[in-house]
Design an enzyme around this catalytic site. Structure first.
Site, PDB file in Angstrom:
ATOM      1  N   ASP A 145      -6.872  13.734 -25.117  1.00  0.00           N
ATOM      2  CA  ASP A 145      -6.873  12.329 -24.702  1.00  0.00           C
ATOM      3  C   ASP A 145      -6.147  11.568 -25.810  1.00  0.00           C
ATOM      4  O   ASP A 145      -6.709  11.295 -26.867  1.00  0.00           O
ATOM      5  CB  ASP A 145      -8.310  11.848 -24.541  1.00  0.00           C
ATOM      6  CG  ASP A 145      -8.384  10.362 -24.209  1.00  0.00           C
ATOM      7  OD1 ASP A 145      -7.363   9.657 -24.358  1.00  0.00           O
ATOM      8  OD2 ASP A 145      -9.471   9.908 -23.804  1.00  0.00           O
ATOM      9  N   TYR A 197       0.852  -1.196   0.000  1.00  0.00           N
ATOM     10  CA  TYR A 197       0.000   0.000   0.000  1.00  0.00           C
ATOM     11  C   TYR A 197       0.885   1.242   0.000  1.00  0.00           C
ATOM     12  O   TYR A 197       1.874   1.299   0.731  1.00  0.00           O
ATOM     13  CB  TYR A 197      -0.885   0.032   1.256  1.00  0.00           C
ATOM     14  CG  TYR A 197      -2.304  -0.396   0.956  1.00  0.00           C
ATOM     15  CD1 TYR A 197      -3.044   0.285   0.002  1.00  0.00           C
ATOM     16  CD2 TYR A 197      -2.892  -1.464   1.616  1.00  0.00           C
ATOM     17  CE1 TYR A 197      -4.349  -0.099  -0.299  1.00  0.00           C
ATOM     18  CE2 TYR A 197      -4.192  -1.858   1.327  1.00  0.00           C
ATOM     19  CZ  TYR A 197      -4.913  -1.168   0.361  1.00  0.00           C
ATOM     20  OH  TYR A 197      -6.188  -1.538   0.070  1.00  0.00           O
ATOM     21  N   ARG A 207      -1.465  -2.272 -18.730  1.00  0.00           N
ATOM     22  CA  ARG A 207      -2.805  -1.679 -18.736  1.00  0.00           C
ATOM     23  C   ARG A 207      -2.888  -0.633 -17.622  1.00  0.00           C
ATOM     24  O   ARG A 207      -2.708  -0.967 -16.446  1.00  0.00           O
ATOM     25  CB  ARG A 207      -3.800  -2.813 -18.487  1.00  0.00           C
ATOM     26  CG  ARG A 207      -5.235  -2.536 -18.740  1.00  0.00           C
ATOM     27  CD  ARG A 207      -5.965  -3.835 -18.985  1.00  0.00           C
ATOM     28  NE  ARG A 207      -5.571  -4.366 -20.272  1.00  0.00           N
ATOM     29  CZ  ARG A 207      -6.056  -3.945 -21.450  1.00  0.00           C
ATOM     30  NH1 ARG A 207      -6.979  -3.019 -21.496  1.00  0.00           N
ATOM     31  NH2 ARG A 207      -5.629  -4.466 -22.576  1.00  0.00           N
ATOM     32  N   LYS A 247      -1.596   0.990 -25.100  1.00  0.00           N
ATOM     33  CA  LYS A 247      -1.932   0.882 -26.529  1.00  0.00           C
ATOM     34  C   LYS A 247      -0.640   1.037 -27.337  1.00  0.00           C
ATOM     35  O   LYS A 247       0.257   0.209 -27.210  1.00  0.00           O
ATOM     36  CB  LYS A 247      -3.011   1.898 -26.879  1.00  0.00           C
ATOM     37  CG  LYS A 247      -4.325   1.649 -26.110  1.00  0.00           C
ATOM     38  CD  LYS A 247      -5.426   2.564 -26.541  1.00  0.00           C
ATOM     39  CE  LYS A 247      -6.747   2.230 -25.890  1.00  0.00           C
ATOM     40  NZ  LYS A 247      -7.028   3.018 -24.680  1.00  0.00           N
ATOM     41  N   THR A 271      -3.964   6.250 -21.858  1.00  0.00           N
ATOM     42  CA  THR A 271      -3.719   4.922 -21.309  1.00  0.00           C
ATOM     43  C   THR A 271      -2.261   4.624 -21.620  1.00  0.00           C
ATOM     44  O   THR A 271      -1.633   5.299 -22.435  1.00  0.00           O
ATOM     45  CB  THR A 271      -4.621   3.849 -21.959  1.00  0.00           C
ATOM     46  OG1 THR A 271      -4.522   3.975 -23.372  1.00  0.00           O
ATOM     47  CG2 THR A 271      -6.054   3.993 -21.515  1.00  0.00           C
ATOM     48  N   GLU A 281      -0.558   4.828  -0.391  1.00  0.00           N
ATOM     49  CA  GLU A 281      -1.374   6.035  -0.586  1.00  0.00           C
ATOM     50  C   GLU A 281      -0.519   7.286  -0.444  1.00  0.00           C
ATOM     51  O   GLU A 281       0.293   7.387   0.492  1.00  0.00           O
ATOM     52  CB  GLU A 281      -2.502   6.113   0.449  1.00  0.00           C
ATOM     53  CG  GLU A 281      -3.700   5.274   0.096  1.00  0.00           C
ATOM     54  CD  GLU A 281      -3.740   4.013   0.907  1.00  0.00           C
ATOM     55  OE1 GLU A 281      -2.649   3.483   1.228  1.00  0.00           O
ATOM     56  OE2 GLU A 281      -4.858   3.567   1.223  1.00  0.00           O
TER      57      GLU A 281
HETATM   58  N1  DSN Z   1     -11.524   0.394 -25.366  1.00  0.00           N
HETATM   59  C1  DSN Z   1     -10.536   1.265 -25.951  1.00  0.00           C
HETATM   60  C2  DSN Z   1     -10.427   1.106 -27.418  1.00  0.00           C
HETATM   61  O1  DSN Z   1     -10.477  -0.025 -27.861  1.00  0.00           O
HETATM   62  O2  DSN Z   1     -10.275   2.069 -28.143  1.00  0.00           O
HETATM   63  C3  DSN Z   1     -10.730   2.662 -25.596  1.00  0.00           C
HETATM   64  O3  DSN Z   1     -11.009   2.812 -24.259  1.00  0.00           O
END
Ligand code: DSN
Length: 422
Positions: free
Chosen positions: A201, A54, A237, A231, A228, A56
């Site tokens: 984003d 933990y 993730r 990707k 994120t 925090e």
């Molecule tokens: N689920 C993602 C995508 O496939 O683009 C976006 O959050």
């Protein structure tokens, strides 16, 4: 195959799922544009003892003892993220993209404030104000669209008019199913005219920005970026919020993420982010990002030659959105299933102003981040696109589909998922 010796004979059910997924990923071709393969060092950090801890708070300001190593990895992740995206502040604690976006809304807006984002069917994301999301109960979302769905050009004139009329506090640039680059200067100019903040984003294209092949919204003067990390950025993730040139916004973001929205950060995940950011800082990542674009172009060419309509007329990034229903009479759901059968994974997707429903829309969305990680060249990417088209034209033709499946398996076997990248 790496094997899972500790679940083998200990939890056979989970072991079977782990092995099954590893084989599925190795034998098929992953073309969902939001997916990628992480390196074994990233997986090692994810599976490490840091999951026990933990922590925090933030490095140097924690609420629990024993933070020597958590502070070290979080500081590394923060420093590397700032370097990758040339900005002043990074919060690497968001659990994923949606919590990162929600944190920005709560940090910068009051209930009832207006946010201007891209329409979902024109490529925008659920968390940019789709009516099914909880955020729409708190904030007022208004939407802009493409001016011409055949070129992908955004209607900046309409955006300006909406902004003047609706007076948003925040203007969003970003998408999950849009295949062109945005003109970030236009966003910043419009936002300044109406006194709004700007957030990009960049979840889908973070790796393209980090790899220097797409523009960095901060160069145009954006206030914040969310992303994120799993990707094109090829990390675990997770999510992240980046801020430039505003200590006030940075402080608000940190307070909103913890203690505002989240509790203990997932330190194993943050360590894995640090590893992935280190990989992305390596010069070879630039080649990777460039190859992602080249491979997408090679696939675009094949689809164009085959007369298949692509939203936006093609691609300038890592993804293609193809109108398979309009071009081939196969629905998005049918196409996804057909391609699954031959070992090519894509996702069904709505196209702009789709007359069909999201669970059986007109389009499919696919892209090149994962196959590029496996070393696919432009020639092989074109071959994959041709195999996709063959499968899509072979509804009910078992012999043809078997032939395509064998060709896919052969290509996959020639390109094992690498263990390391740098
Ligand atoms: N689920 C993602 C995508 O496939 O683009 C976006 O959050």
């Amino acid at each position: 195959m790496e094997g899972y010796p500790h679940t083998e004979g200990y939890d056979e059910d989970v072991h079977a799922a782990l092995v099954g997924e590893e084989i599925r990923e190795a034998e098929g071709l992953e073309l969902i544009p939001s997916e990628n393969y992480v390196s074994l060092p990233v997986r090692e950090a994810l599976g490490s003892v840091l999951t026990n801890k933990y922590a925090e708070g933030y490095p140097g300001k924690r609420y629990y003892g024993g933070q020597e190593y958590t502070d070290a990895v979080e500081t590394l992740a923060i420093d590397r993220a700032k370097k990758l995206f040339t900005c002043d502040h990074a919060n690497v604690q968001p659990l994923s993209g949606a919590p990162a976006n929600i944190a920005v809304y709560f940090a910068l807006l009051e209930p009832g404030d207006t946010v201007l984002g891209m329409d979902l069917s024109h490529g925008g994301h659920l968390t940019h104000g789709h009516p099914v999301t909880m955020m729409t109960k708190v904030f007022n979302f208004v939407r802009y669209k493409m001016k011409d769905v055949e070129t992908g050009e955004i209607d900046y004139g309409e955006m300006r008019e909406i902004a003047k009329r609706e007076k948003p506090k925040l203007i969003l640039a970003g998408f999950s199913a849009y295949s062109r680059e945005l003109d970030y200067e236009q966003f910043v100019n419009i936002a300044r005219e109406v006194g709004a903040l700007t957030m990009a984003d960049v979840a889908h294209i973070a790796g393209l920005i980090a790899g220097g092949v797409h523009k960095n919204p901060f160069d145009a003067g954006f206030d914040l970026m969310t992303t994120t990390t799993h990707k094109t950025l090829r990390g675990p993730r997770g999510g992240m919020v980046l801020v430039n040139k505003s200590e006030d916004i940075a402080n608000k973001i940190d307070k909103t993420i913890f203690p505002g929205l989240q509790g203990g950060p997932h330190m194993n995940n943050i360590a894995a982010k640090a590893v992935a950011f280190g990989e992305a800082l390596h010069p070879s990542f630039r080649n990777y990002a460039g190859q992602v674009l080249k491979n997408a172009k090679a696939m675009e060419e094949v689809f164009r030659e085959e007369g298949i309509r692509m939203l936006g007329g093609g691609t300038s990034n890592h993804l293609i959105l193809a109108d398979v229903y309009g071009s081939l009479g196969v629905t998005g759901a049918e196409a996804e299933k057909l391609l699954d059968e031959v070992g090519i994974t894509v996702n069904k997707n709505v196209i702009a102003d789709d007359q069909r429903k999201p669970l059986d829309p007109s389009g499919i969305r696919f892209g090149t981040p994962a196959m590029t990680t496996r070393g696919f060249t432009t020639g092989e990417s074109a071959e994959v696109a041709a195999l996709m088209v063959s499968a899509l034209k072979a509804v009910g033709d078992k012999a043809k589909l078997n032939e395509v499946r064998s060709a896919v398996r052969m290509l996959a076997n020639e390109h094992p998922v690498p263990s390391t990248f740098a």
